[in-house]
Design a protein around this motif. Structure first.
Motif, PDB file in Angstrom:
ATOM      1  N   ALA A 171       0.826  -1.210   0.000  1.00 38.07           N
ATOM      2  CA  ALA A 171       0.000   0.000   0.000  1.00 38.07           C
ATOM      3  C   ALA A 171       0.857   1.255   0.000  1.00 38.07           C
ATOM      4  N   PHE A 172       0.305   2.296  -0.612  1.00 35.80           N
ATOM      5  CA  PHE A 172       0.848   3.649  -0.521  1.00 35.80           C
ATOM      6  C   PHE A 172      -0.034   4.420   0.473  1.00 35.80           C
ATOM      7  N   ALA A 173       0.556   4.908   1.535  1.00 40.05           N
ATOM      8  CA  ALA A 173      -0.161   5.782   2.465  1.00 40.05           C
ATOM      9  C   ALA A 173      -1.557   5.279   2.828  1.00 40.05           C
ATOM     10  N   PRO A 174      -1.664   4.040   3.330  1.00 37.40           N
ATOM     11  CA  PRO A 174      -2.999   3.495   3.617  1.00 37.40           C
ATOM     12  C   PRO A 174      -3.640   4.118   4.860  1.00 37.40           C
ATOM     13  N   ILE A 175      -4.962   4.162   4.871  1.00 34.73           N
ATOM     14  CA  ILE A 175      -5.726   4.468   6.087  1.00 34.73           C
ATOM     15  C   ILE A 175      -5.728   3.169   6.892  1.00 34.73           C
ATOM     16  N   VAL A 176      -4.900   3.093   7.919  1.00 31.05           N
ATOM     17  CA  VAL A 176      -4.697   1.789   8.555  1.00 31.05           C
ATOM     18  C   VAL A 176      -5.743   1.478   9.624  1.00 31.05           C
ATOM     19  N   GLN A 177      -6.433   2.506  10.130  1.00 28.47           N
ATOM     20  CA  GLN A 177      -7.470   2.244  11.132  1.00 28.47           C
ATOM     21  C   GLN A 177      -8.661   3.168  10.861  1.00 28.47           C
ATOM     22  N   PRO A 178      -9.379   2.911   9.770  1.00 26.93           N
ATOM     23  CA  PRO A 178     -10.446   3.833   9.328  1.00 26.93           C
ATOM     24  C   PRO A 178     -11.602   3.949  10.318  1.00 26.93           C
ATOM     25  N   SER A 179     -11.810   2.927  11.134  1.00 27.01           N
ATOM     26  CA  SER A 179     -12.972   2.984  12.031  1.00 27.01           C
ATOM     27  C   SER A 179     -12.792   3.981  13.165  1.00 27.01           C
ATOM     28  N   THR A 180     -11.563   4.471  13.364  1.00 30.64           N
ATOM     29  CA  THR A 180     -11.343   5.489  14.404  1.00 30.64           C
ATOM     30  C   THR A 180     -10.776   6.795  13.856  1.00 30.64           C
ATOM     31  N   ALA A 181     -10.440   6.846  12.573  1.00 31.99           N
ATOM     32  CA  ALA A 181      -9.859   8.066  12.003  1.00 31.99           C
ATOM     33  C   ALA A 181     -10.948   9.109  11.799  1.00 31.99           C
ATOM     34  N   GLY A 182     -10.600  10.358  12.087  1.00 28.74           N
ATOM     35  CA  GLY A 182     -11.572  11.444  11.997  1.00 28.74           C
ATOM     36  C   GLY A 182     -12.236  11.551  10.635  1.00 28.74           C
ATOM     37  N   TRP A 183     -11.488  11.250   9.594  1.00 31.88           N
ATOM     38  CA  TRP A 183     -12.045  11.480   8.259  1.00 31.88           C
ATOM     39  C   TRP A 183     -12.792  10.274   7.697  1.00 31.88           C
ATOM     40  N   SER A 184     -12.829   9.135   8.386  1.00 30.07           N
ATOM     41  CA  SER A 184     -13.507   7.957   7.846  1.00 30.07           C
ATOM     42  C   SER A 184     -14.525   7.355   8.812  1.00 30.07           C
ATOM     43  N   GLN A 185     -14.405   7.634  10.086  1.00 26.02           N
ATOM     44  CA  GLN A 185     -15.320   7.048  11.067  1.00 26.02           C
ATOM     45  C   GLN A 185     -16.785   7.391  10.762  1.00 26.02           C
ATOM     46  N   PRO A 186     -17.093   8.656  10.387  1.00 31.31           N
ATOM     47  CA  PRO A 186     -18.497   8.970  10.065  1.00 31.31           C
ATOM     48  C   PRO A 186     -19.047   8.130   8.908  1.00 31.31           C
ATOM     49  N   ALA A 187     -18.195   7.830   7.931  1.00 36.90           N
ATOM     50  CA  ALA A 187     -18.642   6.993   6.815  1.00 36.90           C
ATOM     51  C   ALA A 187     -18.935   5.573   7.296  1.00 36.90           C
ATOM     52  N   PHE A 188     -18.062   5.040   8.144  1.00 38.91           N
ATOM     53  CA  PHE A 188     -18.284   3.695   8.681  1.00 38.91           C
ATOM     54  C   PHE A 188     -19.630   3.622   9.406  1.00 38.91           C
ATOM     55  N   GLU A 189     -19.933   4.653  10.172  1.00 37.94           N
ATOM     56  CA  GLU A 189     -21.192   4.642  10.927  1.00 37.94           C
ATOM     57  C   GLU A 189     -22.403   4.686   9.992  1.00 37.94           C
ATOM     58  N   LYS A 190     -22.294   5.510   8.933  1.00 36.27           N
ATOM     59  CA  LYS A 190     -23.436   5.591   8.016  1.00 36.27           C
ATOM     60  C   LYS A 190     -23.615   4.309   7.202  1.00 36.27           C
ATOM     61  N   TYR A 191     -22.498   3.718   6.781  1.00 34.48           N
ATOM     62  CA  TYR A 191     -22.596   2.490   5.980  1.00 34.48           C
ATOM     63  C   TYR A 191     -22.958   1.261   6.817  1.00 34.48           C
ATOM     64  N   LEU A 192     -22.434   1.211   8.054  1.00 30.61           N
ATOM     65  CA  LEU A 192     -22.475  -0.040   8.822  1.00 30.61           C
ATOM     66  C   LEU A 192     -23.304   0.044  10.094  1.00 30.61           C
ATOM     67  N   GLY A 193     -23.831   1.231  10.403  1.00 30.47           N
ATOM     68  CA  GLY A 193     -24.638   1.372  11.612  1.00 30.47           C
ATOM     69  C   GLY A 193     -23.795   1.684  12.836  1.00 30.47           C
ATOM     70  N   PRO A 194     -24.467   1.915  13.978  1.00 31.28           N
ATOM     71  CA  PRO A 194     -23.754   2.403  15.166  1.00 31.28           C
ATOM     72  C   PRO A 194     -22.951   1.345  15.924  1.00 31.28           C
ATOM     73  N   ASN A 195     -23.164   0.073  15.651  1.00 31.45           N
ATOM     74  CA  ASN A 195     -22.449  -0.978  16.389  1.00 31.45           C
ATOM     75  C   ASN A 195     -20.994  -1.075  15.921  1.00 31.45           C
ATOM     76  N   GLU A 196     -20.087  -0.640  16.794  1.00 28.89           N
ATOM     77  CA  GLU A 196     -18.682  -0.573  16.403  1.00 28.89           C
ATOM     78  C   GLU A 196     -18.072  -1.949  16.129  1.00 28.89           C
ATOM     79  N   MET A 197     -18.678  -2.992  16.643  1.00 25.17           N
ATOM     80  CA  MET A 197     -18.161  -4.339  16.371  1.00 25.17           C
ATOM     81  C   MET A 197     -18.211  -4.638  14.870  1.00 25.17           C
ATOM     82  N   ALA A 198     -19.230  -4.100  14.200  1.00 23.11           N
ATOM     83  CA  ALA A 198     -19.371  -4.329  12.759  1.00 23.11           C
ATOM     84  C   ALA A 198     -18.283  -3.608  11.967  1.00 23.11           C
TER      85      ALA A 198
END
Lengths: 280, 280
Positions: A171-198
């Protein structure tokens, strides 16, 4: 599965093509690019999947990635998919570059209305390989995967979740932890719902924590990348790989940013690294 | 002459920059790109001017031309100017891609209203070299020039008209006789007036007929180029060079078209050819 050819051009003695098809997984037309090296005229060649970052289509890396010289020399096909479903009728947030069109995050959404189309994990892992194998002379026993930023996240998570399928991942400059990164966490919640386990199922470092493994991993990261602290955080991957015994080669590249000027600089190195592992 | 830096990025250990300045020749702001190889940190390097084709800005070849790897290896600066003056107040034909914005043809217009701004010959040959020499570590005693299509025409005509200035000249798919080609003759008439004698000063094959010389010339041309018969016609250049005793290397490249997929394939060959002549 029928394929429409949008364009082809000879380049580095091979063929750079762009193709469109009706995707079952994403329930819309999807476009992707394939570079076939000259060696493909004589028989099946290894295939390397390149997943692009936020805002990109198949075209950005095709134009700016400078992958054809190395791929032609080493006899490797390069497939560049789009980064999300697209279309007038598909749920989107037009002013948000971190969600919706251009920001599929290589996951299968479970939440309405996104679950109807945003199924990039299934698209990249199942539908597209079958389509490519049916239409191009590629050898699916020799696959590698790599990508940039959101696409680096996609490449690493797909390799972790399909053990044995990919002989190489980088990888080049990967987002290695998107579920907690400021710029990707909101997308995870909208796509996958509020349960962080998902969310863990689409997060490289958390998948590694949960026991998923690849034997080795190559990452290049620019030190002048403006997204280093808020989005990318390669030290989290370094830590996870160390604990898990994954052989990570992390090259911190002094003064390089997040752009294709960075990607293209190290593209040949990455393709060479994959080629060593795909030739066997 | 002040220079505004629009962007810089590290690439292939050098720096790809984009700059803007108020052009006296064109009487408007002009933008151009400069790639400085890593060797420029230690002292002046040779400079290679790349002139782009119709519809392009400085950016197309910067994004798609794949010139940085070879330029960095060989220690050559690459300067990529725009192809015309631009601006809301500048005479143009918005629906005509072969005239006006993006189609300056590297000439000095003599006809109103175009003469006020369309002075690309003076801009490229006089103003820009002075500006670049003042702001970047380049050695103007070691200059080469090349270009694509309309820019190939520009490169060859400038080299012919400034004997001794350029140590090397080459082109990808140049318009070799623009004053008679269907797609460029109307532009020549609008910029230069109806007297065809005035057109000869900006026409490679006719300049050669009129006694202008370069010692040698490298041209690559794709055989699947859709503009071959109507616009490019390399055989006219071949004929003129044969009669004039100019050493032309014309590589007809089987199956290649007019795109950057073609240009990028042969970019490293051209830069290497220039480097051999610029190193002395």
């Amino acid at each position: 599965m029928t394929l429409e050819t949008i364009s082809t051009a000879k380049s580095f003695e091979g063929t750079q093509g762009v193709y469109r098809h009706k995707s079952e997984a994403c329930a819309c037309d999807m476009t992707f690019a394939v570079f076939l090296p000259p060696q493909a005229a004589k028989g099946p060649v290894p295939v390397l999947w390149y997943l692009s970052g936020l805002t990109c289509t198949h075209q950005n890396v095709m134009d700016k990635g400078e992958y054809r010289r190395a791929a032609a020399e080493l006899g490797i096909a390069i497939v560049c998919p789009d980064t999300s479903p697209r279309g007038e009728t598909i749920a989107d947030e037009k002013d948000n570059w971190q969600f919706g069109s251009g920001a599929g995050f290589y996951l299968d959404a479970t939440q309405a209305p996104y679950a109807a189309h945003y199924r990039m994990a299934t698209y990249i892992a199942e539908e597209l390989p079958a389509l490519v194998a049916q239409n191009f002379p590629v050898d699916l026993t020799r696959q590698g995967i790599f990508g940039h930023s959101m696409g680096g996240h996609g490449a690493i998570t797909l390799a972790l979740k399909h053990p044995g399928r990919f002989k190489s991942v980088s990888a080049f400059a990967p987002i290695v932890q998107p579920s907690t990164a400021g710029w990707s966490q909101p997308a995870f919640e909208k796509y996958l719902g509020p349960n962080e386990m998902a969310w863990r199922a689409y997060d490289s470092t958390l998948l590694i924590e949960d026991g998923y493994r690849v034997p080795e991993l190559l990452v290049d990261q620019g030190t002048a990348d403006g997204f280093l602290d808020d989005g990318l955080r390669p030290w989290l991957l370094e830590d996870a790989c160390r604990k898990a015994g994954i052989a990570l080669t992390l090259n911190m590249r002094d003064g390089y940013d997040h752009s294709y000027f960075f990607i293209s600089t190290f593209m040949a190195d990455h393709i060479g690294w994959h080629a060593e592992r795909l030739k066997g």
